[in-house]
Design a protein around this motif. Structure first.
Motif, mmCIF file in Angstrom:
data_model
loop_
_atom_site.group_PDB
_atom_site.id
_atom_site.type_symbol
_atom_site.label_atom_id
_atom_site.label_comp_id
_atom_site.label_asym_id
_atom_site.label_seq_id
_atom_site.Cartn_x
_atom_site.Cartn_y
_atom_site.Cartn_z
ATOM 1 N N VAL A 1 -22.969 -58.341 2.214
ATOM 2 C CA VAL A 1 -21.787 -57.356 2.252
ATOM 3 C C VAL A 1 -20.911 -57.535 1.180
ATOM 4 O O VAL A 1 -20.613 -58.652 0.711
ATOM 5 C CB VAL A 1 -21.348 -57.791 3.866
ATOM 6 N N PHE A 2 -20.333 -56.406 0.696
ATOM 7 C CA PHE A 2 -19.575 -56.512 -0.457
ATOM 8 C C PHE A 2 -18.360 -55.748 -0.576
ATOM 9 O O PHE A 2 -18.619 -54.392 0.256
ATOM 10 C CB PHE A 2 -20.447 -56.535 -1.628
ATOM 11 N N VAL A 3 -17.397 -55.788 -1.033
ATOM 12 C CA VAL A 3 -16.158 -54.829 -1.357
ATOM 13 C C VAL A 3 -16.377 -55.149 -3.159
ATOM 14 O O VAL A 3 -16.209 -56.102 -3.723
ATOM 15 C CB VAL A 3 -14.844 -55.480 -0.970
ATOM 16 N N ARG A 4 -16.495 -53.940 -3.639
ATOM 17 C CA ARG A 4 -16.336 -53.951 -5.274
ATOM 18 C C ARG A 4 -15.234 -53.179 -5.846
ATOM 19 O O ARG A 4 -14.877 -52.259 -5.321
ATOM 20 C CB ARG A 4 -17.428 -53.049 -5.723
ATOM 21 N N ASP A 5 -14.666 -54.070 -6.626
ATOM 22 C CA ASP A 5 -13.557 -53.301 -7.561
ATOM 23 C C ASP A 5 -12.460 -52.781 -6.811
ATOM 24 O O ASP A 5 -11.988 -51.478 -6.979
ATOM 25 C CB ASP A 5 -14.032 -52.440 -8.602
ATOM 26 N N TYR A 6 -12.082 -53.674 -5.756
ATOM 27 C CA TYR A 6 -10.694 -52.920 -4.957
ATOM 28 C C TYR A 6 -9.404 -53.343 -5.595
ATOM 29 O O TYR A 6 -9.210 -54.311 -6.189
ATOM 30 C CB TYR A 6 -10.574 -53.751 -3.567
ATOM 31 N N GLU A 7 -8.843 -52.161 -6.129
ATOM 32 C CA GLU A 7 -7.665 -52.085 -6.847
ATOM 33 C C GLU A 7 -6.470 -51.904 -5.973
ATOM 34 O O GLU A 7 -6.596 -50.814 -5.169
ATOM 35 C CB GLU A 7 -7.758 -51.115 -7.891
#
Length: 141
Positions: A27-33
């Motif tokens: 499970v991932f969250v990528r490049d949350y700005e």
């Protein structure tokens, strides 16, 4: 002389995020700005800075199927909400501290057995796309 990282021996053993033989899902969250009150320098104390966060989780799959039910999985949106809560608690001096708090938050879910957190400051160093830290933590039995 440049070196090839593949030839360097390390005592760090990276766990695969997804592994069918161990019933582990990724499970991932990528490049949350977002923006954060972060930094040790005086000019960083009264402002918000752009940051980017990525989170990778190794999650044990339960013995029963998730049956398309959100309550039966680790939700990436809950990870983002947890990050927002951490950031709302006030100024943080170090990206290392933020990464550790995020890792600790993700490991509160007993299904999460490993987490990798990357925190980048996007405007801290002229000429650099980003600077920051990446950590990996595991649940200890």
């Amino acid at each position: 002389m440049a070196h090839d990282d593949a030839t360097i021996k390390s005592n760090i053993l990276h766990m695969p995020y997804a592994d069918a033989t161990r019933s582990v899902r990724h499970v991932f969250v990528r490049d949350y700005e977002t923006v954060a009150r972060i930094g040790v320098w005086d000019h960083e104390k009264d402002t918000r800075q752009k940051i980017r966060i990525s989170v990778d989780l190794s999650v044990l799959e339960g013995s029963e199927h998730h049956e398309d039910q959100l309550a039966k999985v680790v939700c990436y949106n809950d990870v983002v909400i947890g990050i927002q809560k951490i950031l709302s608690e006030g100024h943080i001096n170090l990206v290392e501290t933020l990464a550790e708090r995020i890792a600790q938050m993700t490991l509160e879910d007993v299904r999460v057995i490993g987490t990798r957190v990357k925190v980048e400051k996007l405007e801290a160093v002229d000429g650099a796309a980003s600077v920051g830290v990446e950590i990996e933590r595991h649940r200890h039995p």
